[in-house]
Scaffold this motif. Sequence first.
Motif, PDB file in Angstrom:
ATOM      1  N   MET A 111       0.838  -1.179   0.000  1.00 57.05           N
ATOM      2  CA  MET A 111       0.000   0.000   0.000  1.00 57.05           C
ATOM      3  C   MET A 111       0.883   1.242   0.000  1.00 57.05           C
ATOM      4  N   ALA A 112       0.546   2.221  -0.781  1.00 53.22           N
ATOM      5  CA  ALA A 112       1.320   3.459  -0.862  1.00 53.22           C
ATOM      6  C   ALA A 112       0.455   4.647  -0.430  1.00 53.22           C
ATOM      7  N   ALA A 113       1.084   5.575   0.223  1.00 54.20           N
ATOM      8  CA  ALA A 113       0.428   6.813   0.630  1.00 54.20           C
ATOM      9  C   ALA A 113       1.140   7.976  -0.053  1.00 54.20           C
ATOM     10  N   HIS A 114       0.375   8.893  -0.617  1.00 53.47           N
ATOM     11  CA  HIS A 114       0.914  10.043  -1.337  1.00 53.47           C
ATOM     12  C   HIS A 114       0.718  11.293  -0.483  1.00 53.47           C
ATOM     13  N   TYR A 115       1.785  12.100  -0.386  1.00 52.80           N
ATOM     14  CA  TYR A 115       1.729  13.335   0.381  1.00 52.80           C
ATOM     15  C   TYR A 115       2.214  14.500  -0.470  1.00 52.80           C
ATOM     16  N   GLU A 116       1.554  15.632  -0.335  1.00 53.83           N
ATOM     17  CA  GLU A 116       1.985  16.883  -0.952  1.00 53.83           C
ATOM     18  C   GLU A 116       2.018  17.950   0.133  1.00 53.83           C
ATOM     19  N   PHE A 117       3.125  18.677   0.179  1.00 59.20           N
ATOM     20  CA  PHE A 117       3.282  19.765   1.141  1.00 59.20           C
ATOM     21  C   PHE A 117       3.690  21.023   0.385  1.00 59.20           C
ATOM     22  N   ALA A 118       3.212  22.163   0.843  1.00 59.99           N
ATOM     23  CA  ALA A 118       3.595  23.443   0.242  1.00 59.99           C
ATOM     24  C   ALA A 118       3.592  24.514   1.322  1.00 59.99           C
ATOM     25  N   GLU A 119       4.576  25.381   1.261  1.00 59.14           N
ATOM     26  CA  GLU A 119       4.694  26.507   2.190  1.00 59.14           C
ATOM     27  C   GLU A 119       5.251  27.688   1.415  1.00 59.14           C
ATOM     28  N   THR A 120       4.829  28.873   1.789  1.00 62.26           N
ATOM     29  CA  THR A 120       5.397  30.100   1.229  1.00 62.26           C
ATOM     30  C   THR A 120       5.797  30.994   2.384  1.00 62.26           C
ATOM     31  N   TRP A 121       7.052  31.411   2.346  1.00 56.72           N
ATOM     32  CA  TRP A 121       7.595  32.267   3.400  1.00 56.72           C
ATOM     33  C   TRP A 121       8.141  33.544   2.788  1.00 56.72           C
ATOM     34  N   GLU A 122       8.019  34.626   3.518  1.00 61.26           N
ATOM     35  CA  GLU A 122       8.708  35.876   3.193  1.00 61.26           C
ATOM     36  C   GLU A 122       9.721  36.058   4.320  1.00 61.26           C
TER      37      GLU A 122
ATOM     38  N   ASP B  56       5.797   3.830   0.766  1.00 56.82           N
ATOM     39  CA  ASP B  56       5.357   2.485   0.384  1.00 56.82           C
ATOM     40  C   ASP B  56       5.398   1.518   1.561  1.00 56.82           C
ATOM     41  N   GLY B  57       4.857   0.340   1.331  1.00 60.30           N
ATOM     42  CA  GLY B  57       4.976  -0.771   2.270  1.00 60.30           C
ATOM     43  C   GLY B  57       4.209  -0.547   3.552  1.00 60.30           C
ATOM     44  N   LEU B  58       4.703  -1.161   4.618  1.00 57.46           N
ATOM     45  CA  LEU B  58       4.040  -1.057   5.919  1.00 57.46           C
ATOM     46  C   LEU B  58       4.016   0.373   6.428  1.00 57.46           C
ATOM     47  N   LEU B  59       5.105   1.113   6.191  1.00 59.55           N
ATOM     48  CA  LEU B  59       5.140   2.506   6.610  1.00 59.55           C
ATOM     49  C   LEU B  59       4.056   3.308   5.886  1.00 59.55           C
ATOM     50  N   GLY B  60       3.867   3.021   4.607  1.00 62.22           N
ATOM     51  CA  GLY B  60       2.816   3.691   3.847  1.00 62.22           C
ATOM     52  C   GLY B  60       1.434   3.354   4.365  1.00 62.22           C
ATOM     53  N   LEU B  61       1.209   2.092   4.673  1.00 59.16           N
ATOM     54  CA  LEU B  61      -0.074   1.655   5.213  1.00 59.16           C
ATOM     55  C   LEU B  61      -0.346   2.316   6.562  1.00 59.16           C
TER      56      LEU B  61
ATOM     57  N   LEU C 291      -1.318   6.045   6.407  1.00 59.63           N
ATOM     58  CA  LEU C 291      -2.677   6.403   6.001  1.00 59.63           C
ATOM     59  C   LEU C 291      -3.549   6.686   7.225  1.00 59.63           C
ATOM     60  N   ALA C 292      -3.419   5.874   8.240  1.00 61.65           N
ATOM     61  CA  ALA C 292      -4.214   6.064   9.457  1.00 61.65           C
ATOM     62  C   ALA C 292      -3.733   7.261  10.260  1.00 61.65           C
ATOM     63  N   LEU C 293      -2.461   7.596  10.117  1.00 63.74           N
ATOM     64  CA  LEU C 293      -1.867   8.667  10.919  1.00 63.74           C
ATOM     65  C   LEU C 293      -1.688   9.974  10.138  1.00 63.74           C
ATOM     66  N   ARG C 294      -2.332  10.086   8.989  1.00 57.72           N
ATOM     67  CA  ARG C 294      -2.123  11.241   8.097  1.00 57.72           C
ATOM     68  C   ARG C 294      -2.188  12.599   8.814  1.00 57.72           C
ATOM     69  N   PRO C 295      -3.206  12.895   9.631  1.00 49.59           N
ATOM     70  CA  PRO C 295      -3.225  14.225  10.291  1.00 49.59           C
ATOM     71  C   PRO C 295      -2.034  14.424  11.233  1.00 49.59           C
ATOM     72  N   VAL C 296      -1.641  13.385  11.929  1.00 52.19           N
ATOM     73  CA  VAL C 296      -0.503  13.484  12.849  1.00 52.19           C
ATOM     74  C   VAL C 296       0.790  13.684  12.054  1.00 52.19           C
ATOM     75  N   LEU C 297       0.937  12.990  10.940  1.00 56.52           N
ATOM     76  CA  LEU C 297       2.146  13.127  10.125  1.00 56.52           C
ATOM     77  C   LEU C 297       2.210  14.506   9.466  1.00 56.52           C
ATOM     78  N   ALA C 298       1.067  15.045   9.069  1.00 51.80           N
ATOM     79  CA  ALA C 298       1.050  16.402   8.512  1.00 51.80           C
ATOM     80  C   ALA C 298       1.488  17.415   9.576  1.00 51.80           C
ATOM     81  N   TRP C 299       1.000  17.247  10.800  1.00 54.96           N
ATOM     82  CA  TRP C 299       1.433  18.110  11.908  1.00 54.96           C
ATOM     83  C   TRP C 299       2.944  17.964  12.145  1.00 54.96           C
ATOM     84  N   ASN C 300       3.433  16.739  12.128  1.00 56.89           N
ATOM     85  CA  ASN C 300       4.854  16.463  12.328  1.00 56.89           C
ATOM     86  C   ASN C 300       5.698  17.166  11.254  1.00 56.89           C
ATOM     87  N   HIS C 301       5.212  17.144  10.020  1.00 58.35           N
ATOM     88  CA  HIS C 301       5.921  17.822   8.928  1.00 58.35           C
ATOM     89  C   HIS C 301       5.932  19.332   9.160  1.00 58.35           C
TER      90      HIS C 301
END
Length: 144
Positions: A1-12, A108-113, A116-126
């Motif tokens: 199983m694969a999980a796809h992530y996109e992140f974007a930030e703009t700083w001045e 990918d793999g187990l980390l990807g699987l 998926l369940a931890l997506r909000p926590v991983l986004a916060w971590n990023h």
Amino acid sequence: MAAHYEFAETWELPLSPEDARDVLVDLERYPQWWPQVRAVAKLGEDDALLVCRSALPYDLEIVLHAVSRDLPTLEVGIGGDLDGFARWTLTRAPGGSRMVFEQEVVVDGLLGLASLALRPVLAWNHRQMMLGCRQGLVAAVGAA
């Protein structure tokens, strides 16, 4: 199983694009100014292994391959625990630079699987990782 992530930030930030670029392309010094980058090993002229840990208690090992080191766009390919790319676009702005960060990765793999369940926590971590980058980058350029 694969999980796809996109992140974007703009700083001045009060940094010239050239000064920001000089710090961002010097991967071996990341642990000196970016607290979440724990270790860097140079693998070749264009490649390095980074060990990263943000707020969550796990290490990511990622291999970065330089694609572009020239302004306005700095880009690396990402391998290892993540596959994808990260890109900075640095342009002049009143008082310094406008810095646009974009990252797209697949896990990918187990980390990807599991991610998926931890997506909000991983986004916060990023976000915590990028906050460390922003603060450290300003400090690193100011100290140079």
